[in-house]
Design a protein around this motif. Structure first.
Motif, PDB file in Angstrom:
ATOM      1  N   LYS A   1       5.310   5.120   5.009  1.00  0.00           N
ATOM      2  CA  LYS A   1       6.727   4.851   5.251  1.00  0.00           C
ATOM      3  C   LYS A   1       7.466   6.122   5.656  1.00  0.00           C
ATOM      4  O   LYS A   1       8.622   6.060   6.059  1.00  0.00           O
TER       5      LYS A   1
ATOM      6  N   GLN B   1      -7.012   1.507  -3.978  1.00  0.00           N
ATOM      7  CA  GLN B   1      -5.728   1.200  -4.614  1.00  0.00           C
ATOM      8  C   GLN B   1      -5.533   2.047  -5.873  1.00  0.00           C
ATOM      9  O   GLN B   1      -4.399   2.404  -6.213  1.00  0.00           O
TER      10      GLN B   1
ATOM     11  N   TRP C   1       4.682   4.275  -5.796  1.00  0.00           N
ATOM     12  CA  TRP C   1       3.989   4.290  -4.503  1.00  0.00           C
ATOM     13  C   TRP C   1       4.553   3.279  -3.511  1.00  0.00           C
ATOM     14  O   TRP C   1       4.483   3.498  -2.305  1.00  0.00           O
ATOM     15  N   GLN C   2       5.146   2.193  -4.009  1.00  0.00           N
ATOM     16  CA  GLN C   2       5.693   1.174  -3.106  1.00  0.00           C
ATOM     17  C   GLN C   2       6.807   1.721  -2.222  1.00  0.00           C
ATOM     18  O   GLN C   2       7.101   1.156  -1.169  1.00  0.00           O
ATOM     19  N   MET C   3       7.439   2.809  -2.662  1.00  0.00           N
ATOM     20  CA  MET C   3       8.504   3.432  -1.872  1.00  0.00           C
ATOM     21  C   MET C   3       7.940   4.359  -0.787  1.00  0.00           C
ATOM     22  O   MET C   3       8.663   4.755   0.123  1.00  0.00           O
ATOM     23  N   GLN C   4       6.668   4.689  -0.889  1.00  0.00           N
ATOM     24  CA  GLN C   4       6.084   5.683   0.011  1.00  0.00           C
ATOM     25  C   GLN C   4       5.076   5.111   1.003  1.00  0.00           C
ATOM     26  O   GLN C   4       4.942   5.627   2.115  1.00  0.00           O
TER      27      GLN C   4
ATOM     28  N   GLU D   1       2.873   1.245   2.284  1.00  0.00           N
ATOM     29  CA  GLU D   1       2.781  -0.210   2.177  1.00  0.00           C
ATOM     30  C   GLU D   1       1.352  -0.653   2.459  1.00  0.00           C
ATOM     31  O   GLU D   1       0.706  -0.123   3.368  1.00  0.00           O
ATOM     32  N   PRO D   2       0.824  -1.588   1.662  1.00  0.00           N
ATOM     33  CA  PRO D   2      -0.519  -2.090   1.933  1.00  0.00           C
ATOM     34  C   PRO D   2      -0.510  -2.970   3.174  1.00  0.00           C
ATOM     35  O   PRO D   2       0.358  -3.833   3.327  1.00  0.00           O
TER      36      PRO D   2
ATOM     37  N   PHE E   1      -3.589   1.263   4.239  1.00  0.00           N
ATOM     38  CA  PHE E   1      -2.182   1.488   3.928  1.00  0.00           C
ATOM     39  C   PHE E   1      -1.468   2.097   5.133  1.00  0.00           C
ATOM     40  O   PHE E   1      -2.078   2.789   5.953  1.00  0.00           O
TER      41      PHE E   1
ATOM     42  N   ALA F   1      -2.195   4.401  -6.593  1.00  0.00           N
ATOM     43  CA  ALA F   1      -1.388   4.206  -7.807  1.00  0.00           C
ATOM     44  C   ALA F   1      -1.356   5.452  -8.687  1.00  0.00           C
ATOM     45  O   ALA F   1      -0.343   5.751  -9.320  1.00  0.00           O
TER      46      ALA F   1
END
Length: 232
Positions: A209, A73, A83-86, A88-89, A206, A77
């Motif tokens: 996306k 993680q 990173w949440q836009m690219q 997903e865990p 991960f 980060a």
């Protein structure tokens, strides 16, 4: 089209990743000689194994060149802004635990918290005419953390070697580094500031996306079923 699953190419992290998948009925194995970065996946149809360094996997996920990948993680980060836009865990894997922490010289008796560091940083700049230097490999994460905490009088300096040694070498006054036990920090006469770590990291699966998932949906669903994750 095969689903491309990337895992660390060597070391304990690879071994633990193989063990984690094996416990869930998915066998990952290297093929060819020990020096070849090739492998295969047994137990799920339509999955191609890709062996990369843990540090390469965030970039490949973001670019969509792999569909799923195992990495820390902390690396996600640090290497992927927003990173949440690219990615997903999908699943935290329960190994590879490490905390990103701030540490200062143990003889700084009056510095135990981030508020103390903020006060010392301001005093340091006033006394020396320069900002207090913090050595780290994790510039993006640390910068965001210090911004949230309201610390302004500092300068991040890059450390690609032994971060703990930068204070002894007079190239930094504090460090922000990954630790699992704190033993190396203590051995270098450093103490971790009180409070939660900057980031508590562990190995995580991960999903990209940006990847083209057409033709890989069935393999994704099969993997998620085996590991007990949901297919959102």
């Amino acid at each position: 089209m095969s689903l491309k699953l990337a895992v660390p190419s060597k070391g304990r992290l690879q071994e633990q990743t193989f063990e984690w998948f094996a416990a869930r009925g998915i066998t990952l194995e290297r093929t060819g000689s020990g020096r070849e970065y090739a492998g295969q996946v047994l137990g799920v149809e339509g999955v191609e194994l890709v062996l990369l360094s843990a540090g390469e996997i965030p970039r490949e996920l973001a670019a969509g060149r792999i569909h799923m990948g195992v990495t820390g993680q902390d690396l996600i980060a640090e290497k992927l802004p927003a990173w949440q836009m690219q990615v997903e865990p999908v699943a935290e894997m329960g190994f590879g635990h490490a905390d990103l922490v701030l540490a200062v010289p143990a003889f700084w008796a009056d510095v135990d918290s981030i508020d103390d560091l903020d006060a010392v940083a301001a005093a340091f700049r006033k006394a020396h005419g320069m900002r207090l230097r913090i050595a780290t490999k994790y510039h993006n994460i640390v910068r965001e953390y210090l911004k949230r905490e309201g610390v302004a009088d500092y300068l991040l300096v890059d450390s690609q070697g032994a971060t703990e040694g930068t204070i002894k070498n007079l190239t930094a006054e504090a460090v922000a580094d990954i630790t699992s036990t704190g033993d190396t920090l203590r051995a270098n006469h450093l103490k971790v500031l009180d409070g939660p770590p900057i980031l508590a990291s562990q190995a995580t699966l991960f999903a990209s996306k940006a990847a083209d998932w057409s033709g890989a949906g069935a393999a994704r669903a099969a993997i998620l079923q085996r590991i007990g994750a949901t297919n959102d």
